[in-house]
Design a protein around this motif. Structure first.
Motif, PDB file in Angstrom:
ATOM      1  N   ILE A   1      83.152  67.539   7.680  1.00  0.00           N
ATOM      2  CA  ILE A   1      83.066  67.701   6.237  1.00  0.00           C
ATOM      3  C   ILE A   1      81.845  68.511   5.851  1.00  0.00           C
ATOM      4  O   ILE A   1      81.908  69.363   4.961  1.00  0.00           O
ATOM      5  CB  ILE A   1      83.040  66.331   5.547  1.00  0.00           C
ATOM      6  N   SER A   2      80.740  68.270   6.539  1.00  0.00           N
ATOM      7  CA  SER A   2      79.512  68.973   6.188  1.00  0.00           C
ATOM      8  C   SER A   2      78.616  69.143   7.406  1.00  0.00           C
ATOM      9  O   SER A   2      78.750  68.408   8.396  1.00  0.00           O
ATOM     10  CB  SER A   2      78.753  68.216   5.097  1.00  0.00           C
ATOM     11  N   MET A   3      77.712  70.131   7.316  1.00  0.00           N
ATOM     12  CA  MET A   3      76.710  70.382   8.349  1.00  0.00           C
ATOM     13  C   MET A   3      75.447  70.882   7.669  1.00  0.00           C
ATOM     14  O   MET A   3      75.525  71.578   6.644  1.00  0.00           O
ATOM     15  CB  MET A   3      77.198  71.429   9.362  1.00  0.00           C
ATOM     16  N   ASP A   4      74.320  70.545   8.268  1.00  0.00           N
ATOM     17  CA  ASP A   4      73.035  71.008   7.774  1.00  0.00           C
ATOM     18  C   ASP A   4      72.361  71.839   8.854  1.00  0.00           C
ATOM     19  O   ASP A   4      72.480  71.543  10.044  1.00  0.00           O
ATOM     20  CB  ASP A   4      72.128  69.833   7.401  1.00  0.00           C
ATOM     21  N   SER A   5      71.637  72.874   8.431  1.00  0.00           N
ATOM     22  CA  SER A   5      70.902  73.687   9.379  1.00  0.00           C
ATOM     23  C   SER A   5      69.672  74.261   8.694  1.00  0.00           C
ATOM     24  O   SER A   5      69.464  74.072   7.485  1.00  0.00           O
ATOM     25  CB  SER A   5      71.786  74.819   9.902  1.00  0.00           C
ATOM     26  N   TYR A   6      68.853  74.952   9.488  1.00  0.00           N
ATOM     27  CA  TYR A   6      67.672  75.610   8.967  1.00  0.00           C
ATOM     28  C   TYR A   6      67.769  77.108   9.223  1.00  0.00           C
ATOM     29  O   TYR A   6      68.456  77.554  10.157  1.00  0.00           O
ATOM     30  CB  TYR A   6      66.405  75.041   9.599  1.00  0.00           C
ATOM     31  N   GLU A   7      67.074  77.844   8.423  1.00  0.00           N
ATOM     32  CA  GLU A   7      67.065  79.301   8.586  1.00  0.00           C
ATOM     33  C   GLU A   7      66.685  79.686  10.008  1.00  0.00           C
ATOM     34  O   GLU A   7      65.796  79.107  10.610  1.00  0.00           O
ATOM     35  CB  GLU A   7      66.052  79.931   7.633  1.00  0.00           C
ATOM     36  N   GLY A   8      67.370  80.676  10.536  1.00  0.00           N
ATOM     37  CA  GLY A   8      67.058  81.184  11.862  1.00  0.00           C
ATOM     38  C   GLY A   8      67.772  80.488  12.997  1.00  0.00           C
ATOM     39  O   GLY A   8      67.770  80.994  14.123  1.00  0.00           O
ATOM     40  N   GLN A   9      68.397  79.351  12.708  1.00  0.00           N
ATOM     41  CA  GLN A   9      69.100  78.635  13.764  1.00  0.00           C
ATOM     42  C   GLN A   9      70.518  79.176  13.939  1.00  0.00           C
ATOM     43  O   GLN A   9      71.066  79.813  13.046  1.00  0.00           O
ATOM     44  CB  GLN A   9      69.155  77.138  13.445  1.00  0.00           C
ATOM     45  N   GLU A  10      71.086  78.881  15.095  1.00  0.00           N
ATOM     46  CA  GLU A  10      72.494  79.190  15.339  1.00  0.00           C
ATOM     47  C   GLU A  10      73.319  77.975  14.903  1.00  0.00           C
ATOM     48  O   GLU A  10      72.964  76.843  15.204  1.00  0.00           O
ATOM     49  CB  GLU A  10      72.739  79.475  16.817  1.00  0.00           C
ATOM     50  N   VAL A  11      74.408  78.242  14.206  1.00  0.00           N
ATOM     51  CA  VAL A  11      75.271  77.161  13.744  1.00  0.00           C
ATOM     52  C   VAL A  11      76.642  77.308  14.389  1.00  0.00           C
ATOM     53  O   VAL A  11      77.223  78.398  14.398  1.00  0.00           O
ATOM     54  CB  VAL A  11      75.417  77.189  12.214  1.00  0.00           C
ATOM     55  N   ASN A  12      77.138  76.206  14.919  1.00  0.00           N
ATOM     56  CA  ASN A  12      78.466  76.182  15.515  1.00  0.00           C
ATOM     57  C   ASN A  12      79.334  75.166  14.784  1.00  0.00           C
ATOM     58  O   ASN A  12      78.993  73.992  14.716  1.00  0.00           O
ATOM     59  CB  ASN A  12      78.392  75.821  17.005  1.00  0.00           C
ATOM     60  N   ILE A  13      80.432  75.609  14.240  1.00  0.00           N
ATOM     61  CA  ILE A  13      81.363  74.736  13.533  1.00  0.00           C
ATOM     62  C   ILE A  13      82.655  74.683  14.340  1.00  0.00           C
ATOM     63  O   ILE A  13      83.281  75.709  14.585  1.00  0.00           O
ATOM     64  CB  ILE A  13      81.667  75.251  12.114  1.00  0.00           C
ATOM     65  N   THR A  14      83.016  73.477  14.729  1.00  0.00           N
ATOM     66  CA  THR A  14      84.208  73.317  15.561  1.00  0.00           C
ATOM     67  C   THR A  14      85.380  72.832  14.731  1.00  0.00           C
ATOM     68  O   THR A  14      85.235  72.007  13.842  1.00  0.00           O
ATOM     69  CB  THR A  14      83.932  72.329  16.709  1.00  0.00           C
ATOM     70  N   CYS A  15      86.532  73.368  15.052  1.00  0.00           N
ATOM     71  CA  CYS A  15      87.776  73.012  14.376  1.00  0.00           C
ATOM     72  C   CYS A  15      88.789  72.553  15.426  1.00  0.00           C
ATOM     73  O   CYS A  15      88.949  73.205  16.455  1.00  0.00           O
ATOM     74  CB  CYS A  15      88.303  74.241  13.630  1.00  0.00           C
ATOM     75  N   SER A  16      89.441  71.433  15.167  1.00  0.00           N
ATOM     76  CA  SER A  16      90.491  70.930  16.063  1.00  0.00           C
ATOM     77  C   SER A  16      91.857  71.287  15.506  1.00  0.00           C
ATOM     78  O   SER A  16      92.106  71.112  14.309  1.00  0.00           O
ATOM     79  CB  SER A  16      90.380  69.410  16.217  1.00  0.00           C
ATOM     80  N   HIS A  17      92.715  71.767  16.370  1.00  0.00           N
ATOM     81  CA  HIS A  17      94.092  72.110  15.969  1.00  0.00           C
ATOM     82  C   HIS A  17      95.002  71.816  17.152  1.00  0.00           C
ATOM     83  O   HIS A  17      95.489  72.721  17.835  1.00  0.00           O
ATOM     84  CB  HIS A  17      94.209  73.564  15.506  1.00  0.00           C
ATOM     85  N   ASN A  18      95.220  70.518  17.377  1.00  0.00           N
ATOM     86  CA  ASN A  18      95.946  70.060  18.562  1.00  0.00           C
ATOM     87  C   ASN A  18      97.383  70.554  18.632  1.00  0.00           C
ATOM     88  O   ASN A  18      97.950  70.659  19.717  1.00  0.00           O
ATOM     89  CB  ASN A  18      95.925  68.541  18.626  1.00  0.00           C
ATOM     90  N   ASN A  19      97.980  70.806  17.484  1.00  0.00           N
ATOM     91  CA  ASN A  19      99.404  71.188  17.468  1.00  0.00           C
ATOM     92  C   ASN A  19      99.617  72.689  17.292  1.00  0.00           C
ATOM     93  O   ASN A  19     100.680  73.103  16.833  1.00  0.00           O
ATOM     94  CB  ASN A  19     100.132  70.431  16.355  1.00  0.00           C
ATOM     95  N   ILE A  20      98.646  73.473  17.690  1.00  0.00           N
ATOM     96  CA  ILE A  20      98.757  74.912  17.518  1.00  0.00           C
ATOM     97  C   ILE A  20      99.962  75.444  18.307  1.00  0.00           C
ATOM     98  O   ILE A  20     100.228  75.016  19.423  1.00  0.00           O
ATOM     99  CB  ILE A  20      97.454  75.617  17.949  1.00  0.00           C
ATOM    100  N   ALA A  21     100.698  76.357  17.673  1.00  0.00           N
ATOM    101  CA  ALA A  21     101.896  76.920  18.308  1.00  0.00           C
ATOM    102  C   ALA A  21     101.537  78.187  19.076  1.00  0.00           C
ATOM    103  O   ALA A  21     100.491  78.792  18.855  1.00  0.00           O
ATOM    104  CB  ALA A  21     102.952  77.223  17.251  1.00  0.00           C
ATOM    105  N   THR A  22     102.428  78.576  19.957  1.00  0.00           N
ATOM    106  CA  THR A  22     102.186  79.717  20.824  1.00  0.00           C
ATOM    107  C   THR A  22     101.876  80.994  20.046  1.00  0.00           C
ATOM    108  O   THR A  22     101.038  81.791  20.460  1.00  0.00           O
ATOM    109  CB  THR A  22     103.403  79.973  21.727  1.00  0.00           C
ATOM    110  N   ASN A  23     102.530  81.185  18.912  1.00  0.00           N
ATOM    111  CA  ASN A  23     102.330  82.427  18.167  1.00  0.00           C
ATOM    112  C   ASN A  23     101.316  82.289  17.032  1.00  0.00           C
ATOM    113  O   ASN A  23     101.216  83.165  16.179  1.00  0.00           O
ATOM    114  CB  ASN A  23     103.659  82.933  17.615  1.00  0.00           C
ATOM    115  N   ASP A  24     100.566  81.196  17.021  1.00  0.00           N
ATOM    116  CA  ASP A  24      99.559  80.977  15.975  1.00  0.00           C
ATOM    117  C   ASP A  24      98.241  81.668  16.310  1.00  0.00           C
ATOM    118  O   ASP A  24      97.793  81.636  17.459  1.00  0.00           O
ATOM    119  CB  ASP A  24      99.291  79.486  15.781  1.00  0.00           C
ATOM    120  N   TYR A  25      97.612  82.219  15.309  1.00  0.00           N
ATOM    121  CA  TYR A  25      96.263  82.735  15.388  1.00  0.00           C
ATOM    122  C   TYR A  25      95.326  81.781  14.651  1.00  0.00           C
ATOM    123  O   TYR A  25      95.759  80.955  13.846  1.00  0.00           O
ATOM    124  CB  TYR A  25      96.169  84.127  14.759  1.00  0.00           C
ATOM    125  N   ILE A  26      94.045  81.905  14.938  1.00  0.00           N
ATOM    126  CA  ILE A  26      93.017  81.083  14.290  1.00  0.00           C
ATOM    127  C   ILE A  26      92.164  82.004  13.423  1.00  0.00           C
ATOM    128  O   ILE A  26      91.665  83.027  13.907  1.00  0.00           O
ATOM    129  CB  ILE A  26      92.145  80.379  15.334  1.00  0.00           C
TER     130      ILE A  26
END
Lengths: 113, 110
Positions: B8-33
């Motif tokens: 839902i939310s993430m906090d970071s500071y200037e200059g840092q690298e941020v990684n946001i992960t998304c789960s999509h367990n039912n992704i189909a063969t022809n789906d793009y992200i």
């Protein structure tokens, strides 16, 4: 160049009134989309046009909502007998053709009192 | 269209690298992200799209593991102006109806 523009930026209306929201797509874009975004939620698809015709209106919540694009450019979203639950930001997007990257406008904030 | 799950939310500071992960367990063969960014009082803006492995552009990188059941948006050296909501979408390329979830609200502090 100019992006997608929407007018008005804000609209306050009373319950039961009729409203029209306008979208000017990027010049040359043949596909046009309408979305609705409630507070704290992601945008929700309403309808999209390819040219002048509504190719998919499956997202329109009920028959109080209607959209037109008579000349294949500007589109108007029309809401009859507005209800308080219609309050949201209405976003318009356009793309060069169906399925291409969508470019969004800033939205119209509709408030029904 | 495949359902997605993101923090839902993430906090970071200037200059840092941020990684946001998304789960999509039912992704189909022809789906793009696809990832979109939305600032307050603006419409969403396309950031990046990928199918598998890694995609990089001038704004972000997108990492997709072999099973494609998740993806990670990486923002290098964030600034205050990266404070926004980030949406992960999954669908066949050329799809017309973008299906947004509730997104991840990123707050970057000084």
């Amino acid at each position: 160049g100019a992006g997608v523009s929407q007018t008005p930026s804000n609209k306050v209306t009373e319950k039961g009134k009729y409203v029209e929201l306008r979208c000017d797509p990027i010049s040359g874009h043949t596909a046009l989309y309408w979305y609705r975004q409630s507070l704290g939620q992601g945008p929700e698809f309403l309808i999209y046009f390819q040219g002048t015709g509504a190719a998919d209106d499956s997202g329109l919540p009920n028959d109080r909502f209607f959209a037109v694009r008579p000349e294949g450019s500007v589109s108007t979203l029309k809401i009859q007998r507005t209800e308080r639950g219609d309050s949201a930001v209405y976003l318009c997007a356009s793309s060069l053709s169906t399925g291409d990257e969508q470019y969004f406008g800033p939205g119209t904030r509709l408030t029904v009192t | 269209l495949a359902k997605t799950t993101q923090p839902i939310s993430m906090d970071s500071y200037e200059g840092q690298e941020v990684n946001i992960t998304c789960s999509h367990n039912n992704i189909a063969t022809n789906d793009y992200i696809t990832w979109y960014q939305q600032f307050p009082s603006q419409g969403p803006r396309f950031i990046i799209q990928g199918y598998k492995t890694k995609v990089t552009n001038e704004v972000a990188s997108l990492f997709i593991p072999a099973d494609r059941k998740s993806s990670t948006l990486s923002l290098p050296r964030v600034s205050l102006s990266d404070t926004a909501v980030y949406y992960c979408l999954v669908g066949a390329t050329g799809f017309q109806k973008l299906v947004f979830g509730t997104g991840t609200r990123l707050l970057v502090s000084p």
